[in-house]
Design a protein around this motif. Structure first.
Motif, PDB file in Angstrom:
ATOM      1  N   HIS A  45      -8.974  -4.908  -1.101  1.00 20.65           N
ATOM      2  CA  HIS A  45      -8.890  -3.462  -0.928  1.00 20.65           C
ATOM      3  C   HIS A  45     -10.277  -2.865  -1.166  1.00 20.65           C
ATOM      4  CE1 HIS A  45      -4.536  -4.051  -1.189  1.00 20.65           C
ATOM      5  NE2 HIS A  45      -4.771  -4.728  -2.297  1.00 20.65           N
ATOM      6  N   SER A  92      -7.484  -2.098   3.585  1.00 21.61           N
ATOM      7  CA  SER A  92      -6.811  -3.237   2.949  1.00 21.61           C
ATOM      8  C   SER A  92      -6.600  -4.331   3.978  1.00 21.61           C
ATOM      9  CB  SER A  92      -5.454  -2.801   2.367  1.00 21.61           C
ATOM     10  OG  SER A  92      -5.623  -1.815   1.375  1.00 21.61           O
ATOM     11  N   VAL A 114       0.833  -1.205   0.000  1.00 21.03           N
ATOM     12  CA  VAL A 114       0.000   0.000   0.000  1.00 21.03           C
ATOM     13  C   VAL A 114       0.866   1.252   0.000  1.00 21.03           C
ATOM     14  CG1 VAL A 114      -1.713   1.308   1.303  1.00 21.03           C
ATOM     15  CG2 VAL A 114      -1.916  -1.180   1.127  1.00 21.03           C
ATOM     16  N   SER A 164      -9.749   4.107   2.191  1.00 20.45           N
ATOM     17  CA  SER A 164      -9.524   2.718   1.800  1.00 20.45           C
ATOM     18  C   SER A 164      -9.231   1.857   3.017  1.00 20.45           C
ATOM     19  CB  SER A 164      -8.368   2.607   0.801  1.00 20.45           C
ATOM     20  OG  SER A 164      -7.117   2.776   1.444  1.00 20.45           O
TER      21      SER A 164
END
Length: 356
Positions: A167, A158, A108, A156
């Motif tokens: 994700h 994840s 990420v 977001s």
């Protein structure tokens, strides 16, 4: 020397954002609930319902005025938006094998630099904490994705399961506020992984629908799969540029012979180009070089698998010699995707043509 080595998964995000914030999603937002085959309504006091991905890999609970829209052949398992087109969510899935020894957090964090390699694109994010989603710890971020024609602000989450990384993105084209953050938290808490098993992927037929893309001057052309996206350039100097929602990408550029020593041969140029590429690759496994002829011109073709930023990628490099320049055609994808799509890349490369 311009090259092609950025992470395909990052380009996937860029293309998904571009398609989502343009006509693709707008059309979907006007479709009726009956047209959404993956939707299962759940009556609650809040009038929410459950949206599921096409193959029931994931599900998420959203307000009743949200509907899915298709992203065929994409690692975006599920994409949905509200009826006004103001909010968008996407759930993307990536094979854990593709990131080799990298942690999910490292993957990420690497997106910021890789996304910014697209022409005029920027991706800025910050970690905002963590939470539990479907019994797994999720890594939370907030940030901005910008392309020349549009900007999206996003939240977001994840997380990783045994076989895949997941994700979840929530995107708006305005500044995010606390209500957005609370809404995203509710979305994330409702997300469930229903099937984490590796998908049985059939090789895409080489006789599938294709389209021709051309350079701005119309003198260079190439045939690519019809569902690839060619409007976003990764580099200003690219004559041709295309990306699929699966993360495959192709780029073509030219290097004038006048930029090199007089008498530079095709073999010498190929060696110089690949030497530069190799500086950014590790754990390289390459095939034998092939002498080829495309568009009536001599060339060299090489395929290789390598590690870039702890991700396993496959590449197909083709370099052709013309009277005053060398033409470079490159395809890249995650290694498993490359193996599935190699024949398509070869056929596309063979269609390359320059008007003299």
């Amino acid at each position: 020397m311009k090259t092609t080595r950025s992470l395909p998964r990052t380009i996937t995000i860029a293309v998904a954002l571009t398609l989502t914030l343009t006509g693709c999603a707008t059309q979907a937002s006007t479709s009726s609930p009956e047209s959404v085959a993956t939707e299962t309504e759940t009556q609650t006091e809040e009038q929410n319902h459950v949206l599921s991905s096409a193959q029931n890999e994931v599900e998420i609970t959203v307000p009743i005025n949200w509907n899915t829209f298709p992203q065929p052949g994409s690692p975006v398992l599920l994409a949905a938006m509200d009826k006004d087109g103001e909010g968008i969510l996407m759930i993307q899935r990536d094979n854990r094998e593709d990131r080799t020894e990298a942690s999910l957090e490292e993957v990420v964090e690497n997106w910021d630099d890789a996304f910014s390699s697209t022409d005029g694109g920027t991706y800025e994010s910050k970690r905002t904490g963590s939470m539990t989603i479907d019994s797994a710890e999720a890594y939370l971020t907030e940030g901005t994705m910008a392309l020349p024609a549009m900007t999206g602000n996003f939240l977001s989450a994840s997380l990783e399961k045994e076989n895949h990384d997941y994700h979840l993105y929530f995107i708006r084209q305005r500044e995010l506020n606390d209500n957005d953050r609370e809404f995203f938290k509710q979305l994330a808490q409702s997300m469930r992984i229903l099937n984490d098993q590796p998908a049985v992927v059939e090789t895409e037929p080489t006789s599938g629908s294709t389209k021709v893309i051309k350079s701005e001057d119309g003198k260079t052309s190439m045939r690519i799969p019809s569902d690839w996206f060619s409007e976003m350039k990764r580099e200003v100097d690219n004559d041709l540029d295309a990306t699929s929602l699966n993360g495959d990408f192709m780029m073509h550029l030219k290097h004038l012979k006048s930029e090199f020593d007089p008498g530079t041969t095709l073999d010498e140029y190929f060696d110089a180009y690949m030497e530069y590429e190799m500086e950014f690759l590790s754990d390289v496994t390459e095939s034998d070089r092939l002498a080829i002829e495309i568009d009536g011109r001599p060339g060299i073709q090489l395929e290789l698998h390598a590690t870039v930023d702890k991700a396993q990628l496959g590449y197909l490099f083709t370099i052709l010699e013309y009277p005053d320049h060398f033409a470079v055609i490159s395809f890249a994808a995650t290694s498993d995707r490359y193996d599935q799509m190699k024949q398509t890349y070869l056929e596309s490369t063979e269609s390359y043509h320059e008007e003299q």
